[in-house]
Enzyme design. Structure first.
Site, PDB file in Angstrom:
ATOM      1  N   ARG A 230       0.848  -1.181   0.000  1.00  0.00           N
ATOM      2  CA  ARG A 230       0.000   0.000   0.000  1.00  0.00           C
ATOM      3  C   ARG A 230       0.892   1.242   0.000  1.00  0.00           C
ATOM      4  O   ARG A 230       1.960   1.263   0.611  1.00  0.00           O
ATOM      5  CB  ARG A 230      -0.915   0.023   1.232  1.00  0.00           C
ATOM      6  CG  ARG A 230      -1.829  -1.177   1.351  1.00  0.00           C
ATOM      7  CD  ARG A 230      -2.844  -1.239   0.221  1.00  0.00           C
ATOM      8  NE  ARG A 230      -3.861  -0.209   0.339  1.00  0.00           N
ATOM      9  CZ  ARG A 230      -4.695   0.130  -0.639  1.00  0.00           C
ATOM     10  NH1 ARG A 230      -4.587  -0.431  -1.819  1.00  0.00           N
ATOM     11  NH2 ARG A 230      -5.602   1.061  -0.442  1.00  0.00           N
ATOM     12  N   HIS A 278      -0.359   0.967  -9.934  1.00  0.00           N
ATOM     13  CA  HIS A 278      -1.181   0.212  -8.988  1.00  0.00           C
ATOM     14  C   HIS A 278      -1.965  -0.890  -9.703  1.00  0.00           C
ATOM     15  O   HIS A 278      -3.174  -1.041  -9.528  1.00  0.00           O
ATOM     16  CB  HIS A 278      -2.144   1.133  -8.231  1.00  0.00           C
ATOM     17  CG  HIS A 278      -2.629   0.532  -6.945  1.00  0.00           C
ATOM     18  ND1 HIS A 278      -3.017   1.287  -5.865  1.00  0.00           N
ATOM     19  CD2 HIS A 278      -2.777  -0.760  -6.550  1.00  0.00           C
ATOM     20  CE1 HIS A 278      -3.405   0.497  -4.875  1.00  0.00           C
ATOM     21  NE2 HIS A 278      -3.263  -0.759  -5.273  1.00  0.00           N
TER      22      HIS A 278
END
Length: 315
Positions: A230, A278
């Site tokens: 993350r 991502h």
């Protein structure tokens, strides 16, 4: 069965079409007006707008279409009683393993340097490239994704170590855990892979202090960072400084403190950095939809849901 599908900046109609094809009787909505939400029982979401799920009075289960669940956990409008299910599908797991293996090999085989030589039309063999057996890959986070990444890395002959908050065992892997084991884990690691969930304990964990503890005398000339966990776990200013002063010799980053990554970020053009948007574990919508519908079938037959997030732990 009424289902809401909502995801940040995604085209939702293909997802809705997959659900309708598999369950023609399903009432699938992608709009967020009060009338549409009144009878929603299930929600398939990725980073839904804050407060949206709290406006679904009959909501029974939330399915998160990605590995990170922090966006949902911090939404205080969602009743704590509603189970939050993580997608744990082989398709997603393999995509993440592919990314980790690709990036580890990319740095191991000095591909950034060779790409620079290609642009400059330089024909030159870079000496001193070690065999995989002399390089240690360390994975932080030993859940489903971390364990499978270690499996993929091991198939190439790399040495492997793993770290997690609590004690775990992985076949063929030296495992460390907790604060007491973190320093020893980092000291053995040439290529650090972060696949941790984002929790209060992991926020900002990839900082200057941690990076300085990585193996200094390894065969790659210095340590390398791969983060597909993350963005909130990394301190990008510290990573950039570490790349400049030699604490790191390379990095591949799939997640960022703010997304999309700003065009002004020096990470885009840094010669030692690989940036991906991502998408490390982006999976086929068909596979994720099938997983969700299978879990709904279990729920409606009175069977327990699988991979329910522990809200206290954050994963």
């Amino acid at each position: 069965m009424k289902m809401l599908i909502n995801a940040e900046s995604w085209d939702l109609e293909p997802w809705a079409a997959l659900v309708r094809k598999a369950r023609p009787e399903a009432d699938v909505v992608t709009t967020t007006d009060a009338n549409s939400l009144a009878d929603v029982r299930y929600a398939m979401v990725w980073k839904p707008e804050p407060g949206l799920l709290g406006r679904c009075p009959r909501l029974e289960v939330i399915f998160n279409l990605g590995a990170g669940v922090d966006a949902i956990l911090k939404d205080v409008t969602i009743p704590q009683r509603i189970p939050l299910v993580r997608i744990a599908d082989p398709n997603m797991t393999m995509r993440m393993t592919e990314w980790v293996v690709l990036q580890a090999l990319f740095h191991h085989r000095r591909m950034l340097a060779y790409q620079g030589q290609q642009r400059a039309k330089v024909w030159h063999d870079i000496p001193g490239q070690p065999a995989a057996e002399h390089v240690t890959v360390g994975v932080m986070g030993l859940g489903i994704l971390g364990r499978d990444a270690l499996r993929g890395i091991g198939a190439l002959g790399f040495q492997r170590v793993g770290w997690s908050r609590t004690a775990k065992e992985v076949d063929g892997v030296r495992c460390f855990h907790g604060e007491a084991g973190l320093g020893a884990f980092l000291a053995e690691t040439d290529i650090l892979v972060c696949l941790l969930p984002l929790t209060p304990e992991t926020k900002g964990v990839l900082d200057a202090g941690l990076l300085r503890k990585l193996k200094r005398n390894g065969p790659l000339g210095g340590p390398i960072l791969l983060n597909a966990g993350r963005g909130g776990e990394q301190v990008e200013a510290d990573i950039l400084a570490a790349l400049e002063d030699g604490t790191l010799v390379g990095a591949s980053l799939d997640v960022f403190e703010a997304e999309p990554l700003a065009s002004s970020s020096p990470l885009w053009s840094h010669p030692k950095v690989v940036v991906t948007p991502h998408n490390a574990a982006d999976s086929e919508p068909q596979a994720l939809t099938a997983y969700v519908l299978g879990q709904i079938d279990r729920h409606e037959r009175g069977l327990p849901l699988e991979n329910v997030v522990d809200r206290g732990r954050g994963y």
